[in-house]
Design an enzyme around this catalytic site. Structure first.
Site, PDB file in Angstrom:
ATOM      1  N   TYR A  11      37.063  35.525  35.376  1.00 57.00           N
ATOM      2  CA  TYR A  11      37.331  36.526  36.410  1.00 57.00           C
ATOM      3  C   TYR A  11      37.388  37.925  35.792  1.00 57.00           C
ATOM      4  O   TYR A  11      36.786  38.871  36.323  1.00 57.00           O
ATOM      5  CB  TYR A  11      38.646  36.179  37.102  1.00 57.00           C
ATOM      6  CG  TYR A  11      39.032  37.084  38.238  1.00 57.00           C
ATOM      7  CD1 TYR A  11      38.381  37.022  39.461  1.00 57.00           C
ATOM      8  CD2 TYR A  11      40.092  37.983  38.106  1.00 57.00           C
ATOM      9  CE1 TYR A  11      38.747  37.834  40.518  1.00 57.00           C
ATOM     10  CE2 TYR A  11      40.475  38.800  39.160  1.00 57.00           C
ATOM     11  CZ  TYR A  11      39.798  38.729  40.360  1.00 57.00           C
ATOM     12  OH  TYR A  11      40.165  39.537  41.396  1.00 57.00           O
ATOM     13  N   SER A  61      39.459  44.951  40.683  1.00 60.09           N
ATOM     14  CA  SER A  61      40.786  44.406  40.412  1.00 60.09           C
ATOM     15  C   SER A  61      41.318  45.146  39.204  1.00 60.09           C
ATOM     16  O   SER A  61      40.555  45.742  38.439  1.00 60.09           O
ATOM     17  CB  SER A  61      40.678  42.906  40.096  1.00 60.09           C
ATOM     18  OG  SER A  61      41.867  42.406  39.517  1.00 60.09           O
TER      19      SER A  61
END
Length: 264
Positions: A161, A148
């Site tokens: 995250y 990501s």
């Protein structure tokens, strides 16, 4: 088997984790289009079956399914052994399974922290560990970790995250060096906000916490991308498949941002 121009992944077996929707499903479809045999992995068999039914195989290789919890060592071992038995040695691994939750740092519970690390980071470790011995023995393999932009920069309210995805990138770079002379490449693809269930959930959270409309919340996420839009899963899949090809052997240890210029 020799590579053909039409089917550059012909003869290769790919495993895609988190293959029941979103980026994983798009990656699987792109791999099939390039001639690979594909095993979809995920926690819910019904979602995997529904995704397989939607896929266009055009008379190409069949799509196999394996239920797998990537954060559970025994589940990973069983699923990968079954995948190899069903469809042959695993040549390509796409670590795509992931999960995100939002919370201020001080209100992030240890349970949430550990769960997100487990799914996003430990899962990639466990799956990579299963395929690596066979890849190095055969002197060929491709591991692509779907990370990501959160592996490349920070975002508020998703500390767990971000920490997990930064860890995925660190693991990618370390493993790339270990395997550099063994015919195996290890890379990360780092999408920005993409049209997936995760982003749909983020929009719902913004609406619930701010009272803004879904359209306004969507526009807020799209504005992070200098192109002013969300990324299409097909665009992420194109980058993954490029890294999976036989002729991408000189590319390893890289983080490819698919984010419209958000990260440079």
């Amino acid at each position: 088997m020799a590579m053909s121009n039409r089917y550059p992944l012909e003869g290769l077996h790919a495993v895609v984790t988190g293959g029941g929707s979103g980026i994983g499903a798009a990656v699987a479809q792109a791999l099939i289009a390039d001639g690979a045999r594909v095993t979809l992995m995920g926690r819910r068999l019904d979602r995997l079956q529904a995704q397989r039914d939607r896929m266009d195989v055009d008379g190409g290789p069949a799509v196999a399914l394996q239920v797998c919890d990537v954060g559970d060592e025994a589940s990973v071992r069983a699923a990968f052994a079954a995948a190899a038995d069903d469809s042959g040695p695993i040549d390509l691994l796409i670590n795509n399974a992931g999960q995100v939750e939002t919370a201020p740092f001080a209100k992030t519970s240890l349970e949430t922290w550990q769960r997100l690390i487990n799914v996003n980071l430990t899962g990639s470790f466990l799956c990579s560990r299963e395929v690596l011995p066979g890849m190095t023995e055969r002197r060929f393999g491709r591991i692509v970790n779907v990370a990501s932009t959160a592996a490349l920069k920070g975002y508020a309210y998703v500390a767990a995250y971000c920490a997990a995805k930064h860890g995925v990138l660190g693991m990618t770079r370390a493993l790339a060096l270990e395997t550099a002379r063994k015919g195996v490449t290890v890379n990360a693809v780092c999408p920005g906000y993409t049209e997936t269930d995760i982003v749909a959930g983020a929009i719902d959270t913004i609406v619930a916490k701010t009272g803004r409309s879904a359209e306004a919340a969507r526009a807020e996420l799209a504005a992070v991308n200098p192109q002013g839009r969300l990324i299409d899963p097909v665009e992420v899949a194109a980058a993954v498949v490029w890294l999976a090809r036989r002729d991408s052997g000189a590319i390893t240890g890289q983080a490819i941002a698919v984010a419209g210029g958000e990260v440079m």
